[in-house]
Scaffold this motif. Structure first.
Motif, PDB file in Angstrom:
ATOM      1  N   GLN A 127      46.935  37.959  37.872  1.00  0.00           N
ATOM      2  CA  GLN A 127      46.087  37.232  38.819  1.00  0.00           C
ATOM      3  C   GLN A 127      45.548  38.153  39.909  1.00  0.00           C
ATOM      4  OE1 GLN A 127      47.273  33.161  39.885  1.00  0.00           O
ATOM      5  NE2 GLN A 127      49.123  33.465  38.674  1.00  0.00           N
ATOM      6  N   LEU A 128      46.367  39.089  40.370  1.00  0.00           N
ATOM      7  CA  LEU A 128      45.914  40.037  41.378  1.00  0.00           C
ATOM      8  C   LEU A 128      44.864  40.996  40.816  1.00  0.00           C
ATOM      9  CD1 LEU A 128      49.363  40.871  43.012  1.00  0.00           C
ATOM     10  CD2 LEU A 128      47.490  39.640  44.099  1.00  0.00           C
ATOM     11  N   GLU A 129      44.930  41.244  39.504  1.00  0.00           N
ATOM     12  CA  GLU A 129      44.025  42.203  38.876  1.00  0.00           C
ATOM     13  C   GLU A 129      42.655  41.601  38.567  1.00  0.00           C
ATOM     14  OE1 GLU A 129      44.561  45.676  35.479  1.00  0.00           O
ATOM     15  OE2 GLU A 129      45.544  43.730  35.212  1.00  0.00           O
ATOM     16  N   GLU A 130      42.566  40.269  38.497  1.00  0.00           N
ATOM     17  CA  GLU A 130      41.322  39.608  38.078  1.00  0.00           C
ATOM     18  C   GLU A 130      40.117  40.034  38.918  1.00  0.00           C
ATOM     19  OE1 GLU A 130      41.766  35.297  36.010  1.00  0.00           O
ATOM     20  OE2 GLU A 130      42.349  35.399  38.113  1.00  0.00           O
ATOM     21  N   GLY A 131      40.282  39.954  40.260  1.00  0.00           N
ATOM     22  CA  GLY A 131      39.166  40.282  41.143  1.00  0.00           C
ATOM     23  C   GLY A 131      38.728  41.727  41.022  1.00  0.00           C
ATOM     24  N   ARG A 146      35.226  45.332  41.063  1.00  0.00           N
ATOM     25  CA  ARG A 146      35.324  46.766  41.352  1.00  0.00           C
ATOM     26  C   ARG A 146      35.323  47.617  40.094  1.00  0.00           C
ATOM     27  NH1 ARG A 146      33.905  44.999  45.445  1.00  0.00           N
ATOM     28  NH2 ARG A 146      34.979  44.978  47.449  1.00  0.00           N
ATOM     29  N   LYS A 147      35.970  47.128  39.036  1.00  0.00           N
ATOM     30  CA  LYS A 147      36.015  47.796  37.731  1.00  0.00           C
ATOM     31  C   LYS A 147      36.514  49.246  37.778  1.00  0.00           C
ATOM     32  CE  LYS A 147      32.345  45.002  35.680  1.00  0.00           C
ATOM     33  NZ  LYS A 147      32.091  44.129  36.845  1.00  0.00           N
ATOM     34  N   PRO A 148      37.544  49.566  38.550  1.00  0.00           N
ATOM     35  CA  PRO A 148      38.137  50.896  38.401  1.00  0.00           C
ATOM     36  C   PRO A 148      38.981  50.924  37.131  1.00  0.00           C
ATOM     37  CG  PRO A 148      39.403  49.612  39.965  1.00  0.00           C
ATOM     38  CD  PRO A 148      38.250  48.764  39.557  1.00  0.00           C
ATOM     39  N   ASP A 149      39.462  52.103  36.774  1.00  0.00           N
ATOM     40  CA  ASP A 149      40.294  52.163  35.582  1.00  0.00           C
ATOM     41  C   ASP A 149      41.630  51.476  35.841  1.00  0.00           C
ATOM     42  OD1 ASP A 149      42.485  54.256  36.362  1.00  0.00           O
ATOM     43  OD2 ASP A 149      40.570  55.146  36.981  1.00  0.00           O
ATOM     44  N   GLU A 150      42.380  51.226  34.781  1.00  0.00           N
ATOM     45  CA  GLU A 150      43.613  50.442  34.872  1.00  0.00           C
ATOM     46  C   GLU A 150      44.619  51.075  35.826  1.00  0.00           C
ATOM     47  OE1 GLU A 150      47.083  48.587  31.938  1.00  0.00           O
ATOM     48  OE2 GLU A 150      45.339  49.638  31.103  1.00  0.00           O
ATOM     49  N   GLY A 151      44.739  52.382  35.790  1.00  0.00           N
ATOM     50  CA  GLY A 151      45.678  53.057  36.680  1.00  0.00           C
ATOM     51  C   GLY A 151      45.309  52.880  38.140  1.00  0.00           C
ATOM     52  N   ALA A 152      44.013  52.970  38.458  1.00  0.00           N
ATOM     53  CA  ALA A 152      43.564  52.787  39.836  1.00  0.00           C
ATOM     54  C   ALA A 152      43.792  51.349  40.298  1.00  0.00           C
ATOM     55  CB  ALA A 152      42.088  53.153  39.959  1.00  0.00           C
ATOM     56  N   ASP A 184      50.020  49.083  46.233  1.00  0.00           N
ATOM     57  CA  ASP A 184      49.869  49.444  47.644  1.00  0.00           C
ATOM     58  C   ASP A 184      49.682  48.194  48.505  1.00  0.00           C
ATOM     59  OD1 ASP A 184      49.416  51.401  49.836  1.00  0.00           O
ATOM     60  OD2 ASP A 184      47.401  50.545  49.803  1.00  0.00           O
ATOM     61  N   MET A 185      48.873  47.239  48.027  1.00  0.00           N
ATOM     62  CA  MET A 185      48.641  46.019  48.793  1.00  0.00           C
ATOM     63  C   MET A 185      49.914  45.175  48.864  1.00  0.00           C
ATOM     64  SD  MET A 185      46.764  44.104  50.649  1.00  0.00           S
ATOM     65  CE  MET A 185      45.176  44.946  50.512  1.00  0.00           C
ATOM     66  N   LEU A 186      50.676  45.104  47.777  1.00  0.00           N
ATOM     67  CA  LEU A 186      51.923  44.334  47.792  1.00  0.00           C
ATOM     68  C   LEU A 186      52.912  44.915  48.788  1.00  0.00           C
ATOM     69  CD1 LEU A 186      52.415  43.566  43.985  1.00  0.00           C
ATOM     70  CD2 LEU A 186      51.812  41.960  45.797  1.00  0.00           C
ATOM     71  N   ARG A 187      52.926  46.241  48.927  1.00  0.00           N
ATOM     72  CA  ARG A 187      53.792  46.841  49.954  1.00  0.00           C
ATOM     73  C   ARG A 187      53.314  46.456  51.346  1.00  0.00           C
ATOM     74  NH1 ARG A 187      52.922  51.349  46.483  1.00  0.00           N
ATOM     75  NH2 ARG A 187      54.675  51.647  45.043  1.00  0.00           N
ATOM     76  N   LEU A 245      42.531  42.633  48.640  1.00  0.00           N
ATOM     77  CA  LEU A 245      42.376  43.756  47.716  1.00  0.00           C
ATOM     78  C   LEU A 245      40.913  44.184  47.605  1.00  0.00           C
ATOM     79  CD1 LEU A 245      44.738  43.045  44.672  1.00  0.00           C
ATOM     80  CD2 LEU A 245      44.518  45.221  45.894  1.00  0.00           C
ATOM     81  N   LEU A 246      40.003  43.208  47.719  1.00  0.00           N
ATOM     82  CA  LEU A 246      38.576  43.493  47.556  1.00  0.00           C
ATOM     83  C   LEU A 246      37.901  43.839  48.874  1.00  0.00           C
ATOM     84  CD1 LEU A 246      37.847  40.610  45.054  1.00  0.00           C
ATOM     85  CD2 LEU A 246      38.055  43.030  44.538  1.00  0.00           C
ATOM     86  N   GLN A 247      38.664  43.842  49.972  1.00  0.00           N
ATOM     87  CA  GLN A 247      38.149  44.196  51.299  1.00  0.00           C
ATOM     88  C   GLN A 247      36.854  43.444  51.627  1.00  0.00           C
ATOM     89  OE1 GLN A 247      37.836  48.478  51.433  1.00  0.00           O
ATOM     90  NE2 GLN A 247      40.043  48.772  51.255  1.00  0.00           N
TER      91      GLN A 247
END
Length: 570
Positions: A111-115, A120-126, A133-136, A169-171
């Protein structure tokens, strides 16, 4: 502020089915980085006006006039694909109830990855690195475990943190927060709001905050709009508006805030309800080959409630408040300890058990889910009289009508729960509990989701009924302002134990336990001034150990309560 506005709403009017105008000539300008609050009663049009920015109003709601510009682009005529590109990416929204906003069948990581995938469409690792980082940042102790967890495995406060994480996450340039802390306890409220302020300030995000919590809006916003019946009745800088309200409606909202009243004289009669060394355990989840470890919800809890006394139970989520109420009501079976009614142990059999259940009634937190939607209001209130063998049908009907008059619902007996407002449904729940003239009533968060004026009306009703029928009350709440108004004595619970108890004034003015001081330092209150306005006041300053004042709209650095571990479990 200088520079072009981020949002400019002009002459916005909305109607339902072309008949009722629900928003009338609404106007608002928001600049980058600004925090604006919208307050008003339920049905005033706050949420509809805010949702119109993203064109998320219900299908039955139609815009009849006005324009909405965002970053210079007109949103009312923007093609849907272009609007969808803005939703989430440039305009984010945190909804009132995170459990209904998060998909219960999807892991939180997905769910966090959907947006990020969509906008943004960065690669999976990014994407994964950004999510961790946001969860921290939102206080998750084990971000890796969160990715594979489901929403139901977290408390309400933690779910609200997840919602903030997914939005920020999407600022986005604009965050719309619709009642972001409703039904959260004092400590979680402050943590969530401090987190929201930190994240939005770091990104320069503007915030539009919708709330009925005036103290919270006073603490965090730069400007306030007051709405009534779809119109803006007053607007201005937070400090100026609260200190010197110009409109009668604004003054009535401020006047409905809970205030401490003189504590009534209860006397020293024998307790109606007495609890001795109560222990309640919840069994662990049964898996294929073994059962998970259970949880001890109450540990050695003892209390007594005298005739006519209101004893409030406060504490954070998971402290055992509701478990205590349900155990006393007979809805949970204790592992150890005993409950006494008028000096005699409560035994779960025979006429004594029947008499106890008649004399111990409960008002639940959410009246909508506790009222049968297939029954009329008259049938719901009269249901508990069916076992009253000493009265006939006409007599029971007259009792129901008298009860409807007592709670201010005369003439509504033929309606169904969905046809009533939240405040009216709570009146029905109170009437159902009181109609048998019980000796003891347990009120579990009865006003937590009501706006300020309806909350004041329900509290006045409960106090009036209690004086009239002389029942004792265990009042469970996370709202310290409400407790300060209604209680004779206060019990403070933490981790299933009573850590402090005493007379209301002693608890609020001279708290002794660190956890009590932490609760009192978490949320400010609004104190009436001689000029007819209010000022922001902290009930207890954790850092100095004394009361501390702050002016309305104080924008100083947020002082977070220290020493509260962030737990991921529910």
């Amino acid at each position: 502020m200088s520079g072009p506005p981020l949002v400019a709403i002009r002459d916005l009017s909305l109607e339902i089915a072309g008949e009722m105008r629900v928003v009338d000539r609404f106007e608002l300008t928001i600049h980058p980085g600004e925090m604006i609050g919208i307050v008003g009663e339920s049905g005033s049009g706050k949420t509809l006006a805010a949702r119109s920015i993203m064109r998320l109003a219900p299908p039955a709601v139609r815009r009849v006039s006005g324009s909405i510009a965002f970053e210079g682009r007109e949103l009312t005529t923007l093609p849907l694909p272009a609007l969808q590109a803005l939703r989430g990416s440039r305009i984010g929204m945190v909804f009132q109830e995170p459990m209904t906003s998060l998909n219960p069948s999807m892991m939180l990581g997905a769910q966090l990855e959907e947006g990020l995938k969509l906008h943004r469409k960065p690669d999976e690792g990014a994407r994964r690195a950004a999510i961790l980082d946001m969860l921290r940042k939102v206080g998750m102790e084990d971000p890796q475990a969160v990715l594979k967890a489901y929403p139901h495995q977290f408390s309400g406060g933690m779910r609200q943190r997840m919602m903030l994480a997914s939005v920020m996450l999407l600022q986005p340039a604009l965050l719309i927060a619709d009642e972001p802390t409703t039904a959260l306890d004092a400590l979680v409220q402050r943590e969530v709001l401090a987190l929201m302020v930190d994240l939005t300030r770091a990104n320069g995000t503007a915030v539009l905050m919708i709330s009925h919590d005036l103290a919270m809006v006073a603490r965090y916003t730069d400007r306030i709009l007051v709405m009534a019946q779809g119109r803006i009745v007053e607007a201005g800088k937070t400090g100026d508006l609260l200190a010197h309200p110009r409109q009668a409606y604004t003054s009535s909202l401020l006047g409905a805030m809970p205030r401490r009243l003189p504590a009534g004289d209860v006397g020293n009669g024998a307790p109606v309800i007495e609890v001795r060394n109560l222990v309640v355990d919840y069994p662990g989840r049964q898996r294929l080959l073994k059962r998970d470890a259970g949880k001890r919800a109450l540990e050695d809890v003892s209390l007594a409630v005298r005739p006519g006394e209101v004893v409030a139970v406060v504490g954070g989520s998971g402290s055992g408040k509701t478990t205590l109420g349900r155990a006393i009501a007979g809805m949970l079976r204790p592992a150890r300890g005993e409950i006494l009614y008028k000096g005699k142990p409560v035994v779960r059999r025979g006429d004594a058990w029947r008499d106890y259940r008649f004399n111990c009634q409960m008002v639940f937190q959410d009246p909508y889910s506790s009222l049968d939607p297939r029954m009329t209001i008259e049938a719901i209130i009269g249901e508990s009289l069916r076992l009253n063998c000493g009265s006939g049908r006409s007599e029971r009907r007259e009792q129901v009508h008298e009860m409807l008059r007592d709670v201010g619902l005369s003439g509504l007996g033929a309606r169904y729960p969905h046809e009533l407002s939240g405040g009216q449904r709570q009146r029905v729940a109170i009437a159902r509990a009181v109609i048998r003239r019980p000796a003891f009533v347990i009120a579990d968060e009865p006003v937590s989701a009501l706006d300020v004026t309806v909350r004041a009306q329900v509290l006045e009703l409960l106090a009036a009924l209690q004086r009239r029928y002389q029942f004792s009350c265990l009042f469970i709440s996370h709202d310290l302002g409400v407790v300060e108004q209604i209680a004779n004595r206060v019990l403070v619970m933490q981790n299933g134990r009573i850590v402090e108890q005493g007379e209301r004034d002693a608890i609020f003015d001279n708290p002794r336990h660190p956890y009590t001081r932490l609760l009192l330092s978490a949320i400010p209150t609004l104190e009436a001034t001689e000029q007819g306005g209010v000022r922001l006041k902290w009930r207890y300053d954790q850092s100095t150990g004394t009361d501390a004042d702050a002016g309305p709209g104080d924008s100083g650095p947020e002082r977070r309560p220290a020493g509260v571990p962030l737990k991921q479990g529910s």
